[in-house]
Design an enzyme around this catalytic site. Structure first.
Site, PDB file in Angstrom:
ATOM      1  N   ASP A  67      35.068 -50.883 -14.260  1.00  0.00           N
ATOM      2  CA  ASP A  67      33.684 -51.369 -14.341  1.00  0.00           C
ATOM      3  C   ASP A  67      33.137 -51.710 -12.972  1.00  0.00           C
ATOM      4  OD1 ASP A  67      33.312 -51.217 -17.204  1.00  0.00           O
ATOM      5  OD2 ASP A  67      34.927 -52.678 -17.265  1.00  0.00           O
ATOM      6  N   GLY A 113      37.113 -44.727 -21.897  1.00  0.00           N
ATOM      7  CA  GLY A 113      35.747 -44.837 -21.392  1.00  0.00           C
ATOM      8  C   GLY A 113      35.079 -43.491 -21.202  1.00  0.00           C
ATOM      9  N   LYS A 167      29.925 -48.166  -9.387  1.00  0.00           N
ATOM     10  CA  LYS A 167      31.078 -49.051  -9.588  1.00  0.00           C
ATOM     11  C   LYS A 167      31.580 -49.706  -8.299  1.00  0.00           C
ATOM     12  CE  LYS A 167      31.201 -47.826 -13.932  1.00  0.00           C
ATOM     13  NZ  LYS A 167      32.194 -47.008 -14.590  1.00  0.00           N
ATOM     14  N   THR A 183      34.071 -42.038 -18.487  1.00  0.00           N
ATOM     15  CA  THR A 183      34.454 -41.221 -17.330  1.00  0.00           C
ATOM     16  C   THR A 183      35.761 -40.488 -17.620  1.00  0.00           C
ATOM     17  OG1 THR A 183      33.501 -43.023 -16.026  1.00  0.00           O
ATOM     18  CG2 THR A 183      34.571 -41.246 -14.805  1.00  0.00           C
ATOM     19  N   ASP A 224      42.322 -43.787 -15.252  1.00  0.00           N
ATOM     20  CA  ASP A 224      41.471 -44.694 -16.024  1.00  0.00           C
ATOM     21  C   ASP A 224      40.147 -44.899 -15.289  1.00  0.00           C
ATOM     22  OD1 ASP A 224      40.649 -46.421 -17.994  1.00  0.00           O
ATOM     23  OD2 ASP A 224      42.362 -47.768 -17.837  1.00  0.00           O
ATOM     24  N   GLU A 247      45.114 -51.197 -21.530  1.00  0.00           N
ATOM     25  CA  GLU A 247      44.945 -50.558 -20.211  1.00  0.00           C
ATOM     26  C   GLU A 247      45.843 -51.240 -19.174  1.00  0.00           C
ATOM     27  OE1 GLU A 247      40.393 -48.842 -20.494  1.00  0.00           O
ATOM     28  OE2 GLU A 247      40.689 -50.883 -19.779  1.00  0.00           O
ATOM     29  N   GLY A 303      37.538 -53.456 -18.757  1.00  0.00           N
ATOM     30  CA  GLY A 303      37.441 -54.036 -20.090  1.00  0.00           C
ATOM     31  C   GLY A 303      36.035 -54.001 -20.653  1.00  0.00           C
ATOM     32  N   GLY A 304      35.116 -53.360 -19.912  1.00  0.00           N
ATOM     33  CA  GLY A 304      33.761 -53.187 -20.447  1.00  0.00           C
ATOM     34  C   GLY A 304      33.801 -52.460 -21.786  1.00  0.00           C
ATOM     35  N   GLY A 305      34.781 -51.591 -21.929  1.00  0.00           N
ATOM     36  CA  GLY A 305      34.934 -50.852 -23.201  1.00  0.00           C
ATOM     37  C   GLY A 305      35.878 -51.548 -24.159  1.00  0.00           C
TER      38      GLY A 305
HETATM   39  C1  5RP Z   1      37.436 -49.851 -20.918  1.00  0.00           C
HETATM   40  C2  5RP Z   1      37.352 -49.830 -19.449  1.00  0.00           C
HETATM   41  C3  5RP Z   1      36.668 -48.667 -18.828  1.00  0.00           C
HETATM   42  O1  5RP Z   1      37.565 -48.020 -17.989  1.00  0.00           O
HETATM   43  C4  5RP Z   1      35.485 -49.141 -18.059  1.00  0.00           C
HETATM   44  O2  5RP Z   1      34.665 -49.868 -18.934  1.00  0.00           O
HETATM   45  C5  5RP Z   1      34.711 -47.974 -17.436  1.00  0.00           C
HETATM   46  O3  5RP Z   1      34.101 -47.256 -18.431  1.00  0.00           O
HETATM   47  P1  5RP Z   1      33.166 -45.996 -18.150  1.00  0.00           P
HETATM   48  O4  5RP Z   1      34.036 -44.928 -17.605  1.00  0.00           O
HETATM   49  O5  5RP Z   1      32.623 -45.689 -19.528  1.00  0.00           O
HETATM   50  O6  5RP Z   1      32.089 -46.418 -17.195  1.00  0.00           O
HETATM   51  O7  5RP Z   1      37.821 -50.688 -18.744  1.00  0.00           O
HETATM   52  O8  5RP Z   1      38.043 -51.034 -21.367  1.00  0.00           O
END
Ligand code: 5RP
Length: 228
Positions: A87, A29, A124, A31, A84, A106, A98-100
């Site tokens: 979301d 992701g 978040k 971050t 990690d 993961e 899992g947004g990504g």
């Molecule tokens: C990917 C995820 C990411 O950790 C989650 O979507 C956060 O992403 P970001 O850091 O871009 O806000 O779960 O599957």
């Protein structure tokens, strides 16, 4: 401070938790992107010897392009620390991921890890999970039937698609159905029910997994620890 600046702040801060000799899980992701860059810098400057495992093709490419060698999860005895993103997370540090689209790898890496740190911008933090659509990774075979079951159960499913309308495919070749729940009153029961349906590979509820969350609030960084 904008969201990207907050992500950079906490993403970079998390890299400080990596110690020489560790086996480190790298999340996915925007971050953790900053964690990986900072870690690559530390590896080079401080001559750290680490072994890294990845949670997605994207992360593997980013890490290797910056000089961090990625090991196969099967070739390491365990993972010391995984960093990690998430979301959303609640006051118990349970979360939705899992947004990504990388939730399956993961969750596998997270559960193989002694310690899990999440990095989060201020958007978040929630009081109750469910505002963010809950991703469910499903086998493409028969997925329409699962979709109809989710509809019948009032889970407001939506197939995740690419910009051209084709089904979004995970690194494992599966599809994702996002559940637009609004609020989740009983995450444990929902998670067990979902994972009990044939064709569901994994869901994005990460319960009792994060040990701490490094949270940005403007220029401030707070470290929240889970009560155990
Ligand atoms: C990917 C995820 C990411 O950790 C989650 O979507 C956060 O992403 P970001 O850091 O871009 O806000 O779960 O599957």
């Amino acid at each position: 401070m904008d969201q990207t600046a907050e992500k950079k702040l906490v993403g970079e801060a998390a890299a400080a938790y990596v110690e020489d000799g560790m086996i480190v899980g790298l999340g996915t992701g925007s971050t953790v992107y900053f964690t990986i860059l900072k870690l690559a810098e530390r590896v080079q400057k401080e001559k750290l010897t680490i072994q890294a495992v990845s949670t997605s093709k994207r992360t593997t490419e980013l890490a290797e392009a910056n000089g961090i060698k990625i090991y196969d999860l099967n070739d390491v005895p365990k993972v010391d620390l995984t960093i990690d993103g998430c979301d959303e997370f609640d006051p118990q540090l349970s979360g939705i991921k899992g947004g990504g689209g990388a939730l399956l790898f993961e969750k596998i890496v997270a559960t193989a890890s002694d310690k899990n740190i999440w990095v989060a911008d201020s958007s978040k933090a929630v009081e109750q999970l469910g505002r963010f659509p809950l991703p469910v990774e499903v086998l493409p075979f028969g997925a329409q039937h699962l979709f109809r079951l989710f509809e019948k159960e009032g889970l407001k499913p939506v197939f995740r698609t690419n910009p051209d309308g084709s089904p979004y495919m995970t690194d494992s070749g599966n599809w994702i159905i996002d559940l637009h729940l609004g609020r989740i009153d009983d995450p444990e029961t929902l998670s067990s029910w979902l994972n009990g349906q044939p064709g569901v590979i994994e869901n994005g509820l990460f319960l009792n997994i994060a040990d701490c969350v490094i949270l940005a609030n403007g220029e401030n960084v707070k470290t929240l620890k889970r009560d155990v």
